[in-house]
Scaffold this motif. Structure first.
Motif, PDB file in Angstrom:
ATOM      1  N   PHE B  75     -43.620 -30.414  -0.201  1.00  0.00           N
ATOM      2  CA  PHE B  75     -42.970 -31.658   0.221  1.00  0.00           C
ATOM      3  C   PHE B  75     -42.547 -32.497  -0.983  1.00  0.00           C
ATOM      4  O   PHE B  75     -41.418 -32.983  -1.054  1.00  0.00           O
ATOM      5  N   THR B  78     -39.466 -30.815  -2.727  1.00  0.00           N
ATOM      6  CA  THR B  78     -38.180 -30.746  -2.010  1.00  0.00           C
ATOM      7  C   THR B  78     -37.774 -32.088  -1.406  1.00  0.00           C
ATOM      8  O   THR B  78     -36.600 -32.349  -1.192  1.00  0.00           O
ATOM      9  N   GLY B  79     -38.764 -32.934  -1.065  1.00  0.00           N
ATOM     10  CA  GLY B  79     -38.445 -34.189  -0.386  1.00  0.00           C
ATOM     11  C   GLY B  79     -38.318 -34.020   1.117  1.00  0.00           C
ATOM     12  O   GLY B  79     -38.017 -34.975   1.817  1.00  0.00           O
ATOM     13  N   PHE B  80     -38.546 -32.808   1.611  1.00  0.00           N
ATOM     14  CA  PHE B  80     -38.411 -32.562   3.050  1.00  0.00           C
ATOM     15  C   PHE B  80     -39.761 -32.241   3.682  1.00  0.00           C
ATOM     16  O   PHE B  80     -40.536 -31.471   3.117  1.00  0.00           O
ATOM     17  N   VAL B  81     -40.001 -32.806   4.856  1.00  0.00           N
ATOM     18  CA  VAL B  81     -41.182 -32.412   5.624  1.00  0.00           C
ATOM     19  C   VAL B  81     -40.775 -31.256   6.543  1.00  0.00           C
ATOM     20  O   VAL B  81     -39.588 -31.025   6.776  1.00  0.00           O
TER      21      VAL B  81
END
Lengths: 337, 165
Positions: B75, B78-81
């Motif tokens: 997380f 990438t900055g994504f959940v």
């Protein structure tokens, strides 16, 4: 602000990001889950929409959807992506891109309220049958925390030639910080500021209501257009002959060239629009110039003609002929002083 | 204006952020912006700073999302959940940052159909919104919210629409 500045707003776009409750987000889901989401959402839309499976689209068809801003480039890279597009192409619902559902409305001109009303109704319609991932405090749950809350991005496409030419864009943009607004070039692919088109959009999505976002964007657009209007006066006052010459040459070439590349056309059309503003050229309908520009981008041109995609020369000849013909009835020069 | 990074091309991406009175400006051309995003792994750049700030805090518990298997490192890079559950699993990494990334940490906008019609949900949301309005010294707005709260307390929830105060 002068009424004629309205022509500098090309379009308004509202995007709402949603995910389906209980399903892993697209980065973590499998093909059958993706298919289930596509099917479920598409069913809620009813008639008047066409569903495209991105994997099955040819390069031309997919490229034309990107050029018309109906899908993002990122969707093309998503193995399980699809998109439902309304027959009039004002609404598109991207499926399984970064989020499960990206509801989008695009309207010509400055119409944030109208676009949001349509997006809101679309969202209600999908939400009747599909339960969204939602948290009472964080709002709509999205794959990236930068879209939490409303999941809403409101964008307005602006034509800003004078701020670009006079190098005043950064200072005009600098004053937007307080609005939580981002300003970026639209044709950014290696040809910065081409066409002088920029997109103004909200940065933040959580802790603001949809109405507040619309107000922010509207205020930012007004602020930028006021600055653009002042810059146009300044430009004409300080560099009048050069600007007039550039406009009339652009019209002359666009209306007479035998071959025109896509980039050349974007450049010439932008000077023709500026010419209309200064009263040098009589343009019957400015929006038609924007339509011409989109239709003559490579994929749009290939999909509406018999020209093969691989033949750039033939494309340029076809484009020039089409543009000559269209400009004949659309643009005429005024008496020069 | 030239790009801050390459100092050659015209900057077309302008970001101005103000946080706690400190203003930062970034002016980039599209090429350098793309490079920056790909180097930082999407929006992950925002969160990799977090890694330094909050690193280790939730290593003991919730380092992996029990539902989708996304790891905390994944997380942060990438900055994504990966799913809705991740917001609980990585709460200590996400929540402290929301005030800076966003305009607050409480949703004040639209709610899905069912939730929107429950006055209790609206009441809680408006209370949070009232606090924000008072903090921002926006008393005109605070008065409007107060009026709506009063209506809800009196059981008169029919006059105004959700999210339009």
């Amino acid at each position: 602000m002068n009424e004629s500045m309205n022509a500098s707003v090309a379009s308004t776009r509202i995007r709402l990001a949603r995910n389906v409750k209980g399903m892993p987000f697209p980065r973590k889901m499998n093909a059958s889950q993706a298919r289930e989401i596509s099917r479920k959402v598409y069913e809620t839309l009813g008639s008047g929409y066409k569903l495209y499976d991105i994997k099955r689209l040819g390069e031309t068809e997919a490229g034309a959807l990107v050029e018309k801003h109906l899908i993002s480039k990122e969707l093309l890279a998503c193995g399980c992506g699809s998109v439902a597009v309304s027959d009039d192409e004002t609404i598109s619902v991207m499926l399984n891109e970064e989020d499960h559902i990206r509801e989008q409305v695009i309207l010509a001109g400055l119409k944030p309220d109208e676009a949001y009303t349509l997006a809101d109704a679309l969202d209600d319609r999908i939400g009747e049958k599909v339960e969204f991932a939602f948290d009472g405090r964080l709002g709509y749950l999205t794959a990236c925390p930068t879209n939490l809350g409303t999941g809403m991005r409101a964008s307005v496409m602006l034509f800003l030639p004078a701020l670009t030419i006079t190098d005043a864009l950064a200072s005009a943009a600098g004053q937007l910080g307080m609005y939580n607004i981002t300003l970026r070039g639209v044709y950014g692919e290696g040809s910065d500021a081409l066409g002088f088109m920029y997109q103004v959009s909200n940065q933040r999505t959580l802790g603001v209501t949809e109405r507040e976002i619309l107000e922010l964007v509207r205020a930012a657009v007004k602020h930028i257009l006021d600055a653009e209007e002042r810059a146009r006066d300044f430009l004409m006052a300080t560099r009048g002959p050069e600007v007039k010459d550039e406009i009339m040459r652009a019209y002359g070439v666009a209306a007479n060239a035998y071959k025109l590349s896509g980039d050349e056309l974007i450049k010439y059309l932008s000077f023709i629009k500026l010419g209309a503003y200064y009263g040098l050229l009589d343009v019957k309908r400015i929006a038609k110039l924007d339509e011409l520009e989109t239709a003559m981008l490579p994929y749009g041109l290939v999909s509406s003609s018999d020209v093969p995609l691989a033949d750039a020369d033939e494309r340029d000849v076809y484009r020039a002929a089409y543009v000559r013909e269209t400009l004949k009835g659309l643009v005429s020069p005024c008496a020069l002083k | 204006m030239l790009c801050d990074a390459c100092k050659k091309r015209e900057a077309t991406y302008h970001t101005i952020k103000q946080y706690n009175g400190i203003k930062t400006e970034t002016h980039l051309c599209s090429e350098c912006r793309r490079k920056l995003i790909s180097e930082s792994g999407g929006a992950g750049g925002l969160f990799s700073e977090l890694s330094a700030l909050f690193g280790g805090q939730e290593k003991a518990a919730g380092a992996v999302c029990p539902k989708c298997g996304t790891t905390r490192e994944e997380f942060l890079s990438t900055g994504f959940v990966g799913c809705e559950q991740c917001y609980k699993a990585f709460a200590s990494a996400i929540e402290p940052r929301l005030d800076r990334l966003q305009s607050g940490s409480v949703h004040t906008g639209k709610r899905p159909g069912k939730a929107a019609s429950t006055p209790a949900g609206e009441y809680e949301r408006l209370k949070a919104e009232l606090k924000r309005a008072v903090d921002a010294e926006d008393y005109e707005r605070a008065a409007k919210i107060n009026l709506r709260l009063k209506q809800l307390r009196n059981g008169d929830g029919s006059e105004e629409k959700e999210g339009r105060v």
